[in-house]
Design an enzyme around this catalytic site. Sequence first.
Site, PDB file in Angstrom:
ATOM      1  N   SER A  52       0.843  -1.314   0.021  1.00 13.63           N
ATOM      2  CA  SER A  52      -0.055  -0.029  -0.004  1.00 13.63           C
ATOM      3  C   SER A  52       0.840   1.432   0.058  1.00 13.63           C
ATOM      4  O   SER A  52       1.583   1.524  -0.907  1.00 13.63           O
ATOM      5  CB  SER A  52      -1.092  -0.083   1.242  1.00 13.63           C
ATOM      6  OG  SER A  52      -1.965   0.978   1.162  1.00 13.63           O
ATOM      7  N   ASP A  78      -2.690   6.381  -3.463  1.00 13.11           N
ATOM      8  CA  ASP A  78      -1.502   5.704  -2.921  1.00 13.11           C
ATOM      9  C   ASP A  78      -0.851   4.680  -3.689  1.00 13.11           C
ATOM     10  O   ASP A  78      -1.493   4.430  -4.804  1.00 13.11           O
ATOM     11  CB  ASP A  78      -1.742   5.308  -1.389  1.00 13.11           C
ATOM     12  CG  ASP A  78      -2.721   4.188  -1.347  1.00 13.11           C
ATOM     13  OD1 ASP A  78      -3.580   3.853  -2.489  1.00 13.11           O
ATOM     14  OD2 ASP A  78      -2.713   3.252  -0.499  1.00 13.11           O
ATOM     15  N   ASP A  87      -1.092   1.543  -3.932  1.00 10.59           N
ATOM     16  CA  ASP A  87      -2.033   0.559  -4.459  1.00 10.59           C
ATOM     17  C   ASP A  87      -3.567   1.009  -4.752  1.00 10.59           C
ATOM     18  O   ASP A  87      -4.428   0.231  -5.508  1.00 10.59           O
ATOM     19  CB  ASP A  87      -2.076  -0.846  -3.622  1.00 10.59           C
ATOM     20  CG  ASP A  87      -3.152  -0.609  -2.237  1.00 10.59           C
ATOM     21  OD1 ASP A  87      -3.172   0.560  -1.855  1.00 10.59           O
ATOM     22  OD2 ASP A  87      -3.672  -1.521  -1.718  1.00 10.59           O
ATOM     23  N   ASP A  94      -5.980   2.515  -3.425  1.00 10.37           N
ATOM     24  CA  ASP A  94      -7.022   2.193  -2.724  1.00 10.37           C
ATOM     25  C   ASP A  94      -7.526   3.516  -1.643  1.00 10.37           C
ATOM     26  O   ASP A  94      -8.662   3.301  -0.965  1.00 10.37           O
ATOM     27  CB  ASP A  94      -7.104   0.713  -1.983  1.00 10.37           C
ATOM     28  CG  ASP A  94      -6.277   0.908  -0.835  1.00 10.37           C
ATOM     29  OD1 ASP A  94      -5.436   1.721  -0.781  1.00 10.37           O
ATOM     30  OD2 ASP A  94      -6.274  -0.173  -0.066  1.00 10.37           O
TER      31      ASP A  94
END
Length: 452
Positions: A108, A247, A249, A251
């Site tokens: 992440s 960010d 990833d 999400d």
Amino acid sequence: MARRYFGTDGIRGRVGEGPITPDFVLRLGYAAGKVLAGAGGKQQKGSRPTVLIGKDTRVSGYMLEAALESGFSAAGVDVMLAGPMPTPGVAYLTRALRLSAGVVISASHNPYDDNGIKFFSADGNKLPDDVELQIEAQLEQPMSCAPSERLGKARRLDDAGGRYIEFCKSTFPASFDLRGMRIVLDCAHGAAYDVGPHVFHELGAEVVSIGVSPNGFNINDKVGATAPDALVHAVHQHRADIGIALDGDADRLQIVDAAGRLYNGDELLYVLVKDRIATDGKVNGAVGTLMTNMAVEVALKEMGVQFVRAAVGDRYVLEKLVENGWQIGAEGSGHILSLDRHSTGDGIVSALLVLAALKRSGKTLHEMLEGVTLFPQKLINVRMNPGADWKSSEAIKHAVEQAERSLESHGRVLIRASGTEPVLRVMVEAAAHQDAVRHAETIAKVVKEATS
């Protein structure tokens, strides 16, 4: 039974250190494959379970992808490889393709030398706790290998990006477009670097892209939702109407307006609820977290919207939404859930929802948030020794009690352990900024002494 490996967002850590090692991830793929095969999944009768693997742009993703693929194959599970793909994209494709599960290789918002593994169930949701416990139990069993005729196969899903782009666009009202709007999009050199710009461009916007040159080592490095200064600068430089930061990833989401003012997940939750009330007439309730700013809670209740706080982590926000039969929730960090649009938090979809709200209202973000002034918050991360028993510390309890007595009803104190790294997060919220800083620094000092 406590989980040994799974945290609030899958399994995460420093690459090369347990559990993020190739041998462990190989066994993890095998264990998850055995659990999925036993559960049946959404495969046709007589066929093998199939999982989709996506990843972000970290250099370690190649190694971990190969290890996972081998583990699944040894368990008799077929694999589809999506390559770099936002976490919510994997969730969507898992559901749309009727697969048994989805797996994302990502840490992440963490730096490049961390990585992690998170799973989605066949319906595109995070795995329930009981399934994670089954996988952990299987990890304790010896690893074997299916007979050659039952080994899983792997193939690449070549049109993964295009499918996800079309899904994102479908969540934006068909009667709207983004023509005449200049948008700066910061993809954090992460998983959305390719698909993200296409979504907004194909809806008509002029897109200025930053953070779209991943090299395996620069993910989240001075760009993205956790480093919004780059976005603020680019919005000013290009005289953009709005800036969107994702960010690593993709999400989570942060938004900057034309004046360079940053809006976090708490504020965007308020904007989206306000928009839904204007269009649907009523919103029964919304979910935040223990970290959600008190000003947003007060403002929502003034609009007649019930507000419930969940533990920190989008999986817990989701649990509360499902429990109450509600649709919308968010974390201040930018995880926004709109269950009538997607099964999980999606930075691109959330940005489109905000843009649709602005289109409908004809207002700016600043105007939509008129009357809502966030309470100042001070958050300090204190690194601690793994396993430190901070909850039993009398010194920490005393420091918290002193701060709470001083703040009375004009603020609050929250201490919680991170689910992704060995730190305690000390947060103080107060009507006056100097009070929040003073109490947070005092408590953080005590925490550091008690846990080091």
